[in-house]
Design a protein around this motif. Structure first.
Motif, PDB file in Angstrom:
ATOM      1  N   ASP A  55       5.649-124.007  26.699  1.00  0.00           N
ATOM      2  CA  ASP A  55       6.070-122.560  26.405  1.00  0.00           C
ATOM      3  C   ASP A  55       6.067-122.296  24.753  1.00  0.00           C
ATOM      4  O   ASP A  55       5.799-121.205  24.404  1.00  0.00           O
ATOM      5  N   TYR A  56       6.291-123.265  24.161  1.00  0.00           N
ATOM      6  CA  TYR A  56       6.427-123.230  22.478  1.00  0.00           C
ATOM      7  C   TYR A  56       4.972-122.999  22.341  1.00  0.00           C
ATOM      8  O   TYR A  56       4.516-122.272  21.480  1.00  0.00           O
ATOM      9  N   GLU A  57       4.097-123.750  22.644  1.00  0.00           N
ATOM     10  CA  GLU A  57       2.823-123.970  21.985  1.00  0.00           C
ATOM     11  C   GLU A  57       1.921-122.629  22.536  1.00  0.00           C
ATOM     12  O   GLU A  57       1.230-122.299  21.895  1.00  0.00           O
ATOM     13  N   SER A  58       2.425-122.228  23.575  1.00  0.00           N
ATOM     14  CA  SER A  58       1.423-120.659  24.235  1.00  0.00           C
ATOM     15  C   SER A  58       1.942-119.602  23.666  1.00  0.00           C
ATOM     16  O   SER A  58       1.523-118.697  23.949  1.00  0.00           O
ATOM     17  N   GLY A  59       3.414-119.782  23.191  1.00  0.00           N
ATOM     18  CA  GLY A  59       3.795-118.654  22.408  1.00  0.00           C
ATOM     19  C   GLY A  59       4.900-117.707  23.707  1.00  0.00           C
ATOM     20  O   GLY A  59       5.447-116.860  23.416  1.00  0.00           O
ATOM     21  N   ARG A  60       4.846-118.415  24.598  1.00  0.00           N
ATOM     22  CA  ARG A  60       5.775-117.731  25.607  1.00  0.00           C
ATOM     23  C   ARG A  60       7.238-118.108  25.576  1.00  0.00           C
ATOM     24  O   ARG A  60       8.107-117.108  25.782  1.00  0.00           O
ATOM     25  N   ARG A  61       7.618-118.798  24.662  1.00  0.00           N
ATOM     26  CA  ARG A  61       8.836-118.992  24.230  1.00  0.00           C
ATOM     27  C   ARG A  61       9.179-118.640  22.750  1.00  0.00           C
ATOM     28  O   ARG A  61       8.216-118.840  22.065  1.00  0.00           O
TER      29      ARG A  61
END
Length: 236
Positions: A55-61
């Motif tokens: 999630d951090y890497e994809s920008g979802r978080r």
């Protein structure tokens, strides 16, 4: 700053890049893959689920704060240390030579010279033109675009480390034209040049001719940068 050691300086560099990046997740992913660490392994180190890292890497978080970034960086370095610390030592060698890690990926002197054929075999390189010497005593892995656009002639000489009896491995190469011309201007030339990221058919038509004129071995390698650095780390 120089007395803190390569681990502390590398931690600061990674944390700064992630924090200041327009896309922190992509920057985190870049460093994680550079360390050859899976999302699962990093998540296990931090005792969180793999989906948190994803999630951090994809920008979802939401972009991680300073505290989270520090934990992520400490996790990467801790895993690398348990594996033998190859990436930390690699950064330390580049740092001690006075280069930025985006210009020079690795710089190393060998305990004794090794056959150039062994180096070629380890990184799956194909020799295009043979040189005057068939052994090397070290290597330097260089981003060709960064080197040509940012290094002075004096800094370019320092790419040779302790000796020209080495292989200069140029990454970020399209056809090899810029590298060949640059080496014509800078003397002396190394024992070997390896152009990373292209196949023989993609090579500039005159690259082999310039290599023969200047007496260095010329080879190409199309393995990934991670594979290249890993193979070089295992050399000797």
């Amino acid at each position: 700053m120089g007395g803190r050691g390569p681990k502390a300086e590398l931690a600061e560099k990674i944390a700064g890049e992630i924090t200041l990046s327009d896309d922190p997740g992509a920057t985190l992913r870049k460093w994680r893959t550079d360390f050859d660490i899976s999302q699962t392994d990093l998540a296990s180190e931090l005792e969180v689920s793999s989906s948190v890292i994803s999630d951090y890497e994809s920008g979802r978080r939401e972009s991680p704060g300073i505290g989270v970034v520090r934990r992520l960086v400490d996790g990467l370095l801790a895993i690398d240390e348990r594996r033998g610390g190859d990436r930390i030592r690699q950064y330390g060698r580049v740092l001690s030579a006075g280069f930025e890690s985006d210009v020079v990926h690795d710089l190393r002197e060998y305990a004794s010279s090794i056959p150039l054929s062994r180096l070629h075999e380890d990184i799956e390189a194909t020799e295009i033109a043979s040189g005057a010497n068939d052994h090397v005593s070290g290597h330097t892995v260089i981003d060709s675009v960064q080197a040509i656009t940012r290094l002075s002639s004096e800094e370019f000489y320092r790419l040779y480390g302790q000796s020209t009896n080495r292989a200069l491995v140029f990454t970020n190469v399209t056809r090899g034209e810029g590298v060949g011309i640059a080496l014509r201007v800078i003397n002396p030339t190394p024992n070997a040049v390896i152009l990373h990221g292209l196949e023989e058919k993609e090579l500039w038509d005159h690259a082999a001719d310039l290599a023969r004129i200047d007496g260095y071995s010329l080879a190409v390698s199309a393995v990934s940068l991670e594979e290249l650095l890993d193979s070089l780390a295992d050399l000797e």
